[in-house]
Write a protein that holds these residues in place. Structure first.
Motif, PDB file in Angstrom:
ATOM      1  N   ILE A 330       0.861  -1.071  -0.088  1.00  0.00           N
ATOM      2  CA  ILE A 330       0.080  -0.039  -0.106  1.00  0.00           C
ATOM      3  C   ILE A 330       0.960   1.031  -0.025  1.00  0.00           C
ATOM      4  CG2 ILE A 330      -1.548   1.265   1.463  1.00  0.00           C
ATOM      5  CD1 ILE A 330      -2.724  -1.471   2.688  1.00  0.00           C
ATOM      6  N   LYS A 331       0.529   2.377  -0.800  1.00  0.00           N
ATOM      7  CA  LYS A 331       1.421   3.448  -1.035  1.00  0.00           C
ATOM      8  C   LYS A 331       1.078   4.471   0.015  1.00  0.00           C
ATOM      9  CE  LYS A 331       3.706   6.900  -3.193  1.00  0.00           C
ATOM     10  NZ  LYS A 331       5.164   6.690  -3.810  1.00  0.00           N
ATOM     11  N   ALA A 332       1.818   4.757   0.961  1.00  0.00           N
ATOM     12  CA  ALA A 332       1.722   5.546   2.032  1.00  0.00           C
ATOM     13  C   ALA A 332       2.385   6.719   2.125  1.00  0.00           C
ATOM     14  CB  ALA A 332       1.400   4.897   3.365  1.00  0.00           C
ATOM     15  N   VAL A 333       2.283   8.038   2.276  1.00  0.00           N
ATOM     16  CA  VAL A 333       3.352   8.916   2.393  1.00  0.00           C
ATOM     17  C   VAL A 333       2.999   9.699   3.809  1.00  0.00           C
ATOM     18  CG1 VAL A 333       3.387   9.479  -0.102  1.00  0.00           C
ATOM     19  CG2 VAL A 333       1.754  10.647   1.229  1.00  0.00           C
ATOM     20  N   ASN A 334       4.087  10.386   4.191  1.00  0.00           N
ATOM     21  CA  ASN A 334       3.922  10.734   5.790  1.00  0.00           C
ATOM     22  C   ASN A 334       4.840  12.123   6.032  1.00  0.00           C
ATOM     23  OD1 ASN A 334       5.662  10.447   8.463  1.00  0.00           O
ATOM     24  ND2 ASN A 334       3.609  11.005   8.638  1.00  0.00           N
TER      25      ASN A 334
END
Length: 690
Positions: A330-334
């Motif tokens: 899953i693509k996740a950015v933070n």
């Protein structure tokens, strides 16, 4: 302004939780049981408050454009008159960098900025003494690869004061600095790049940064509770701040480098902001720009091979491949943010049109990220996107092997920002890392294994020694840190670099020998500066067995020293130079626009019954030592409006702080401590000693 993972403040208080209205109505429109997510978020937020000492926490989850979870818990004002609500604002620290990045990208879309043209084409007034600065581009500001030294913050962190000095003097201060690396060589966290981005936006758009954000970002998104220190906002609308040295609630913290870390917001407003990155840009930001910001910018320079980690830079983003979401495909950015007293995290799942934001008074952005992760992971499980949660990871219990000669050679001294470690190895397979600059910390012990790595007995940390094409040797650290009931942090990075030998002349060595063990006290900060609350100065420490160095810095002349490390990620952030100057026979330390005076110029506080401290025409703060004869005596300080006082014990710990609005402060003086008075020029602070 990111902190290290171990920074979890311990201030134990009692709090109440406020549940938001409207959650049940929103959850009825979907098959997901958002009430269970709401309950989980409330329980985890309560854990931050009761078990980890966070003063207050606010959180929100947005799913397909709807805020479906929202809440807050903790202490607000001491009188418990003003409750925490979903409209209570928090400083979001470096999460502000995403606003600066969006502003730059909007101007790119309009054809007014080219990310890959030299910055000097847009800011001809930008100059440095290092000619390589001409190669810096706007992209390098946003992906942390500019080569700038880090954080030029004179009078940037103020209490109840929106003085724009740090912004206004950045270009002037940078003229006195050199670069620490070739532009584009590697990405290392850099605050000054985003203050420059703020200035770039102002120059190109013709608007001040606050006006630009309101006109082009916050107003179109309906972010009614997002402001900067430039806006006039009632103090009661901010989450309350506290510090053990200050009696009662502190004034609002103002971070006056807006593009770097100066924006205030709410969890719900940040959730609305996240729509720019999930295909719902609403004409503010194109999908193309949003996706460009999520590219793996960190790979463009020196970087370790991809492993599980919370640090892998995009444009603005701390992580564009956030663990543990990366393990689920899953693509996740933070983006996290830490001021001195506020902390924030925004986690976005662009392909799932979801995001979570967590803000806090005290605490840690890393811990806030774990709470945001928990809300998102549970929602994905409710939807069936995740079938089962993966177990926590570890490197397993190590099996000891003998250390070969080509590995033993890596023993020695290693450095990172403000750190020096001694690496000692034994042929039988044992390695010890000792913190030379912080000897009070326990040694870290590792076991060598047959696969060529060193692993801790608990299996949580793995270390390799890597020599890169630049000829430098690094400690490659991989870590899985379990935070009970909140999840696991993974970090893979070059943590330290082997320090090269540095031979210096007898004359230069003598000059530094005279400074060894001395402290330099900050004097140029404004009386509202939070640094007077937190620190009594900088101590010059020589490292035994490491000639030619002072702390993490290589001595470059009789009056200068500079951290020469090239570590991507976080290891060589804020490698500011030391320069010593003499004025009227007194030596000062000049570093990144801040001035500190030698302890040689510090006199004992007057022991008579009545005295007055006057701020001189140079505006410098006045420091005094506290002799043993004054220990435990009561000092009554009468403070004019534009002044402050801070007291430190023998160990340099802040024990009492007061600003002028308190009028009178009664202080019990600690033996062998120090006291500082700051204020506007000509201010007179009256003292009574009993």
């Amino acid at each position: 302004m990111k902190r290290r993972l171990s920074w979890i403040l311990a201030v134990v208080l009692t709090f109440t939780m406020l549940l938001p209205a409207g959650v049940m109505a929103e959850s009825a429109a979907t098959t997901v049981n958002y009430q269970s997510i709401q309950q989980l978020a409330a329980e985890k937020a309560e854990l931050l408050v009761k078990a980890m000492g966070t003063v207050s926490v606010q959180y929100a989850l947005i799913d397909n454009g709807n805020i479906v979870v929202s809440g807050q818990t903790g202490l607000n004002d001491e009188g418990k008159i003003i409750p925490l609500t979903n409209e209570t604002m928090y400083g979001i620290g470096s999460t502000s960098k995403m606003f600066a990045t969006v502003a730059v990208m909007k101007l790119v879309e309009e054809g007014k900025i080219d990310l890959d043209k030299p910055l000097v084409q847009y800011l001809p007034e930008f100059k440095m003494k290092d000619e390589r600065y001409k190669k810096i581009t706007p992209r390098m500001l946003l992906n942390h690869s500019s080569g700038l030294r880090g954080s030029t913050f004179p009078n940037a962190f103020l209490l109840g004061d929106n003085d724009t000095h740090a912004h206004d003097t950045l270009l002037e201060n940078l003229q006195e600095q050199s670069l620490k690396a070739d532009p584009g060589a590697y990405s290392v966290y850099c605050n000054d790049g985003f203050t420059l981005s703020e200035i770039l936006v102002e120059k190109v758009s013709g608007l001040d940064f606050t006006t630009y954000l309101h006109k082009h970002v916050t107003s179109p998104l309906g972010m009614k509770h997002t402001n900067t220190p430039i806006d006039k906002v009632e103090a009661a609308k901010f989450a309350a701040l506290y510090h053990p040295a200050h009696k009662g609630q502190l004034p609002v913290e103002s971070v006056n480098v807006l593009g770097t870390g100066g924006i205030y917001s709410t969890a719900e407003d940040l959730a609305r902001f996240s729509q720019l990155f999930t295909g719902q840009g609403k004409g503010i930001l194109s999908d193309q720009s949003a996706k460009a910001m999520q590219q793996e910018e960190y790979k463009k320079g020196l970087w370790p091979d991809d492993k599980d980690s919370i640090i892998n830079y995009g444009l603005g983003w701390d992580s564009v491949k956030l663990y543990p979401f990366s393990n689920y495909g899953i693509k996740a950015v933070n983006k996290g943010g830490d001021t001195i007293l506020y902390h924030a995290s925004l986690v976005v799942l662009p392909e799932h049109n979801m995001a979570a934001a967590v803000l806090s008074s005290s605490g840690s952005s890393t811990i806030n990220t774990l709470l945001a992760n928990e809300m998102l992971l549970q929602t994905l499980k409710e939807k069936g996107t995740i079938k089962e949660f993966q177990p926590a990871k570890s490197f397993g219990k190590p099996v000891k092997a003998s250390i070969p000669a080509d590995v033993l050679k890596h023993a020695g001294y290693y450095g990172a920002t403000s750190q020096v470690m001694k690496v000692a190895m034994k042929e039988n397979g044992e390695m010890t890392l000792s913190a030379v600059t912080t000897p009070e910390l326990p040694d870290q012990k590792f076991v060598y294994t047959a696969d060529g790595a060193f692993i801790t007995e608990d299996g949580h940390t793995k270390v390799n020694f890597v020599t890169k094409e630049n000829g430098r040797t690094y400690i490659l650290s991989q870590m899985y840190q379990e935070i009970p009931n909140l999840g696991q942090v993974a970090l893979s990075h070059f943590s330290m670099e082997k320090l090269a030998a540095n031979d210096i002349s007898t004359e230069i060595a003598a000059a530094w020998k005279a400074r060894e063990g001395k402290k330099y006290y900050p004097v140029s900060e404004k009386y509202t500066s939070i640094f007077y609350l937190l620190t009594d100065g900088v101590k010059i420490n020589k490292v035994a067995g490491l000639p030619g160095y002072v702390d993490d810095k290589m001595i470059t002349s009789a009056v200068s020293a500079s951290n020469q490390l090239n570590i991507p990620g976080m290891g060589s952030r804020d490698t500011m130079e030391y320069n010593f100057i003499t004025k009227d026979g007194i030596e000062y330390l000049d570093s990144a626009g801040m001035l500190a005076v030698s302890e040689d110029a510090i006199k004992p506080i007057y022991l008579g019954k009545q005295s007055t401290v006057t701020i001189q025409p140079n505006g410098y703060a006045r420091w005094f030592s506290i002799p043993e004869a004054a220990a435990s005596k009561k000092l009554t300080v009468t403070l004019p409006t534009h002044s402050s006082v801070a007291v430190f014990d023998e160990k340099g710990t802040s024990v009492r702080y007061a600003l002028g609005e308190i009028k009178t402060a009664v202080i019990e003086l600690p033996a062998k401590g120090s006291i500082v008075f700051a204020g506007d020029i000509g201010v007179q602070i009256k003292l009574t000693l009993k």
